[in-house]
Design an enzyme around this catalytic site. Structure first.
Site, PDB file in Angstrom:
ATOM      1  N   LYS A  45       0.841  -1.185  -0.132  1.00 27.07           N
ATOM      2  CA  LYS A  45       0.068  -0.008  -0.001  1.00 27.07           C
ATOM      3  C   LYS A  45       0.726   1.311   0.027  1.00 27.07           C
ATOM      4  O   LYS A  45       2.238   1.262   0.195  1.00 27.07           O
ATOM      5  CB  LYS A  45      -0.884   0.053   1.212  1.00 27.07           C
ATOM      6  CG  LYS A  45      -0.436   0.033   2.477  1.00 27.07           C
ATOM      7  CD  LYS A  45      -1.193  -0.230   3.594  1.00 27.07           C
ATOM      8  CE  LYS A  45      -0.328  -0.233   4.792  1.00 27.07           C
ATOM      9  NZ  LYS A  45      -1.066  -0.811   6.142  1.00 27.07           N
ATOM     10  N   TYR A 265      16.755  28.801   9.051  1.00 27.35           N
ATOM     11  CA  TYR A 265      15.748  29.569   9.489  1.00 27.35           C
ATOM     12  C   TYR A 265      15.748  29.554  11.193  1.00 27.35           C
ATOM     13  O   TYR A 265      16.076  28.700  11.748  1.00 27.35           O
ATOM     14  CB  TYR A 265      14.314  28.953   9.383  1.00 27.35           C
ATOM     15  CG  TYR A 265      13.906  29.429   7.848  1.00 27.35           C
ATOM     16  CD1 TYR A 265      13.727  30.624   7.507  1.00 27.35           C
ATOM     17  CD2 TYR A 265      13.513  28.370   7.095  1.00 27.35           C
ATOM     18  CE1 TYR A 265      13.181  30.931   6.211  1.00 27.35           C
ATOM     19  CE2 TYR A 265      13.113  28.634   5.857  1.00 27.35           C
ATOM     20  CZ  TYR A 265      12.887  29.863   5.180  1.00 27.35           C
ATOM     21  OH  TYR A 265      12.412  29.955   4.029  1.00 27.35           O
TER      22      TYR A 265
END
Ligand SMILES: *Cc1c(COP(=O)(O)O)cnc(C)c1O
Length: 379
Positions: A45, A265
């Site tokens: 899956k 950042y």
């Protein structure tokens, strides 16, 4: 695909995900050897946990795997295109009105709830013949599956049973990754009780971690997923599986940085000493989860197979930074790569830093990564 095309695409990519199909098949064979009395299936899956079901499933089929599981109908349809032979079960079962698509593509639904049982039975009756389906029962997960009352209602309904012709009884462990957890014993007992209500129907309870619980958890068919892809199926031991993926990110720029210059950042990382900093083309949009940039649990990339490079600063959407101060300057330049999943950081180290699990890391690996499949070392 011709080689020039492959290398051109690889040259354009910012990062390359290499999937070792030989290691993956080896992991499947290991799961199979741990459950000698059962059939070993494979769960593919979410595009084989991000690694590419169209390549993974045929490799497993060639090694002898005959039964595959996906979650969604569309995943099953796509997989059928890559896998003409072999049983494909669709774990989520049929949404109302999609029953004919299952039959048209040779897919077997897992019927999880009464409305799915009713819809599938009505479809089979209307088509004038039984259509085999799997039935899921709930043994304690409260996620998918019939409860005891609903299961008894099904057992008492001979017409419906005939129409849905159950070919597999399914349930799922809640705590199998913690071997001593008492809930697993309880679920095994409940599952065995349900199974007595459908004698002769094959039984499937164990995913990767369940297989490690031993023989009485394995029943007739196992459903390993994460173990095939190199994830650790148990909390109780070091990862027994072979690594399957390497993730290499290309260096876009190298800085000679002074201390206490900051990186990224939030200016969260101040360099303690002058060093060289490499900025690579890989970020959280590619699946390098932002939580991996955790100063408490530093992770290390690998350069040229030997040198360690610490990941520093916050991961941005498309970029991350590494301290490459320990790599001899003449050996590394823009365009070279840093292995972010490699010798010094496997998927378990990255997920530990991010406070998540290998399943999440793998299934987030994004479409921008250029995927290369190898059989062992040679591409
Ligand atoms: C995802 C899934 C599996 C595979 O689980 P792993 O832990 O990855 O081995 C098996 N069965 C069901 C029902 C699943 O949803």
């Amino acid at each position: 695909m011709s080689l020039p095309t492959l290398s051109a695409a690889s040259a354009r990519a910012g990062a390359v995900l290499t999937i070792d199909l030989a290691a993956l098949v080896g992991n499947w064979l290991k799961m199979k050897s741990l459950a000698p009395a059962a059939e070993t299936g494979a769960v593919v899956k979410a595009d084989a946990y991000g690694l590419g079901a169209a390549r993974v499933a045929p490799a497993l089929a060639e090694a002898g795997c005959k039964t595959f599981f996906v979650a969604h109908l569309d995943e099953g349809i796509a997989l059928r295109g890559a896998l003409p032979q072999g049983r494909i079960f669709v774990l989520h079962g049929p949404n109302p009105g999609t029953e004919a698509d299952f039959v048209g593509h040779g897919l077997i639904p897992v019927l999880n709830a009464p409305h799915q049982v009713a819809g599938w039975a009505a479809f089979a009756k209307a088509s004038g013949k039984p259509h085999p389906a799997a039935v899921q029962v709930d043994t304690g997960m409260t996620r998918l599956g019939l409860n005891p009352t609903q299961f008894e209602a099904l057992r008492a309904d001979a017409d419906t049973l005939k129409a849905i012709a159950p070919c597999l009884l399914v349930s799922h462990f809640a705590c199998a990754d913690t071997p001593a957890h008492p809930m697993s014993r309880q679920q095994i007992a409940r599952f065995a009780e349900y199974a007595q209500g459908l004698p002769g129907v094959a039984r499937s309870l164990s995913a990767s971690s369940g297989i490690l619980l031993g023989l009485d958890a394995q029943f007739d068919l196992t459903r390993p997923g994460i173990a095939l892809y190199g994830g650790n199926p148990t909390n109780a031991a070091e990862n027994p599986m072979a690594p399957v993926v390497t993730l290499s990110a290309k260096i876009l720029q190298i800085h000679h940085a002074a201390a206490p210059q900051t990186v990224g950042y939030g200016a969260t990382h101040a360099l303690p000493a002058p060093t060289r900093v490499a900025t690579v083309s890989l970020g959280y949009a590619d699946g390098l989860l932002r939580g991996i940039s955790n100063p408490e649990k530093p992770v290390f990339g690998t350069v040229l197979g030997t040198y360690k490079a610490r990941m520093i600063g916050r991961i941005s959407m498309d970029l991350a930074a590494f301290d490459i101060g320990e790599v001899p300057e003449n050996l590394i330049a823009p365009g070279d790569s840093i292995d972010v999943i490699g010798k010094y950081a496997g998927i378990d180290a990255l997920t530990e830093a991010a406070g998540t699990i290998s399943y999440e890391l793998l299934t987030r690996l994004g479409p921008r990564l250029f995927r290369v499949y190898t059989n062992g070392s040679a591409p």
